[in-house]
Design an enzyme around this catalytic site. Structure first.
Site, PDB file in Angstrom:
ATOM      1  CE  LYS A 172      -4.458  -5.254   7.998  1.00 44.34           C
ATOM      2  NZ  LYS A 172      -3.205  -5.127   8.760  1.00 44.34           N
ATOM      3  N   GLY A 212       0.922 -11.595   5.225  1.00 41.34           N
ATOM      4  CA  GLY A 212       1.961 -10.691   5.720  1.00 41.34           C
ATOM      5  C   GLY A 212       1.431  -9.877   6.872  1.00 41.34           C
ATOM      6  CG  ASN A 213       2.278  -5.728   7.121  1.00 41.86           C
ATOM      7  OD1 ASN A 213       3.173  -6.111   7.866  1.00 41.86           O
ATOM      8  ND2 ASN A 213       2.490  -4.869   6.127  1.00 41.86           N
ATOM      9  N   GLY A 214      -1.379  -8.646   7.267  1.00 39.44           N
ATOM     10  CA  GLY A 214      -2.752  -9.023   7.604  1.00 39.44           C
ATOM     11  C   GLY A 214      -2.859 -10.289   8.425  1.00 39.44           C
ATOM     12  CB  ALA A 254      -0.933  -0.006   1.205  1.00 38.23           C
ATOM     13  CG  LEU A 255       4.976   3.293   1.998  1.00 31.76           C
ATOM     14  CD1 LEU A 255       4.297   4.611   2.322  1.00 31.76           C
ATOM     15  CD2 LEU A 255       5.998   2.923   3.083  1.00 31.76           C
ATOM     16  CD  GLN A 256       6.168  -1.866  -2.844  1.00 29.20           C
ATOM     17  OE1 GLN A 256       6.297  -2.077  -4.044  1.00 29.20           O
ATOM     18  NE2 GLN A 256       6.239  -2.838  -1.950  1.00 29.20           N
TER      19      GLN A 256
END
Length: 352
Positions: free
Chosen positions: A80, A119-121, A32-34
């Site tokens: 999320k 990953g982060n999720g 998302a940051l990319q």
């Protein structure tokens, strides 16, 4: 058609890219940051939509890029509710239903999808992958490129002991001789190598000349396409050829692929010593005769696409061939005129 990608998803050669987001307007890490850095206007629209309560689980937030070159749509997929909270498989299930709807409604022909909620999720990739495959099986005409969580560039393994085979020999000899022929006909084209698109079309005609190659071509976005050809190229990358990399470069970037010194030596030795040398040369001779005058990415795509509609769809009259090629994709309809398709058809019928 479902395939798997690697490397930078944002460089995928697809009409749409899927981004994983939360519902509170934050793109602080991961892919998302990319996306935020690459498409700041998209982020601004997403942030405002979150403040209005328009970004919710099970509902895609689509932003058109407005680009003539590159992806047309960024599809923000909520995995999320809050960036601090974990993802849930129920969120993925709900989102995939809407993602399929969006792809159908926007008539999207190709899409790149990250490992949703992994990953982060905190979700397990096997669970997510199963759902992705099941969802995209509903869209057999859409090129869905799934990016597993491993990511990164493809490692080049075992290249030192790479053995020359008949199939590899045809690719290498076709590349070598086509480059020589193209330099004479199209001196402004990149002299260092030839594009993946061109190699695909050379091998399409090689497969027509010698069906025992069994390369299994299907109608792709840029004309006849073979996943097996791509695998053969990937297997030679770093040993006999260089330039393909991890295979994620945009097709229309026409990134040059060239023979290495080792590749040149290997094909020279093969043609001098192997019993199949004459068969390799015969196939390549046929290819170069058919494509003469159509060298370059534009020309070989036109010729191969015209050959496909003439031989697979029975479009052997100028008007029907032109209609079939130009409706293949919107891009073909823009760049290929009826007259040019007619010239290509004449060549196909003349060399049949």
């Amino acid at each position: 058609m479902i395939t798997y990608g690697s490397g930078d998803l944002l460089r995928a050669d697809t009409e749409a890219l899927v981004n994983t987001v939360n519902c509170v307007g934050v793109m602080g890490k991961g892919i998302a940051l990319q996306f935020k850095r690459r498409y700041p206007e998209m982020f601004t629209a997403y942030e405002k939509a979150c403040k209005r309560g328009e970004v919710t689980i099970g509902k895609m937030f689509v932003v058109d890029t407005g680009q003539l070159d590159g992806p047309k749509h960024i599809i923000n997929f909520p995995t999320k509710k809050h960036w601090r909270a974990p993802s849930k498989l129920a969120y993925i299930d709900a989102g995939l239903i809407d993602l399929i709807r969006v792809i159908r409604e926007l008539n999207i022909a190709s899409v790149a999808v990250p490992p949703l909620g992994v990953g982060n999720g905190g979700l397990d990739w096997e669970d997510v992958e199963q759902r992705l495959v099941s969802a995209f099986q509903q869209l057999p005409d859409v090129d869905a490129v799934i990016y597993p969580p491993s990511g990164g560039s493809r490692a080049i393994e075992g290249v030192e002991g790479l053995r020359m085979t008949w199939g590899r020999a045809v690719i290498l000899e076709a590349m070598r001789r086509y480059l020589q022929q193209r330099r004479a006909m199209e001196p402004w084209e990149d002299p260092a190598g030839i594009s993946h698109l061109e190699i695909q079309k050379l091998m399409y005609f090689a497969n027509e000349a010698d069906p025992d190659l069994a390369l299994d071509f299907t109608p792709g976005r840029y004309g006849p396409y073979s996943e097996r050809v791509r695998h053969l190229l990937q297997g030679m990358e770093g040993a006999f050829t260089v330039g393909l990399g991890d295979g994620t470069a945009r097709v229309l970037a026409n990134q040059p692929i060239s023979l290495t010194t080792k590749g040149t030596d290997a094909i020279t030795d093969y043609l001098a010593t192997d019993a199949a040398a004459d068969r390799v040369s015969a196939a390549v001779d046929t290819v170069l005769r058919v494509i003469e005058g159509f060298e370059g990415p534009y020309g070989v795509e036109l010729l191969a696409s015209t050959h496909w509609v003439a031989t697979r769809e029975g479009a052997k009259e100028p008007a029907t061939a032109a209609a079939a090629v130009r409706k293949w994709t919107k891009r073909k309809g823009r760049i290929y005129s009826d007259d040019r398709i007619g010239v290509a058809l004449d060549r196909i019928l003349m060399t049949a």
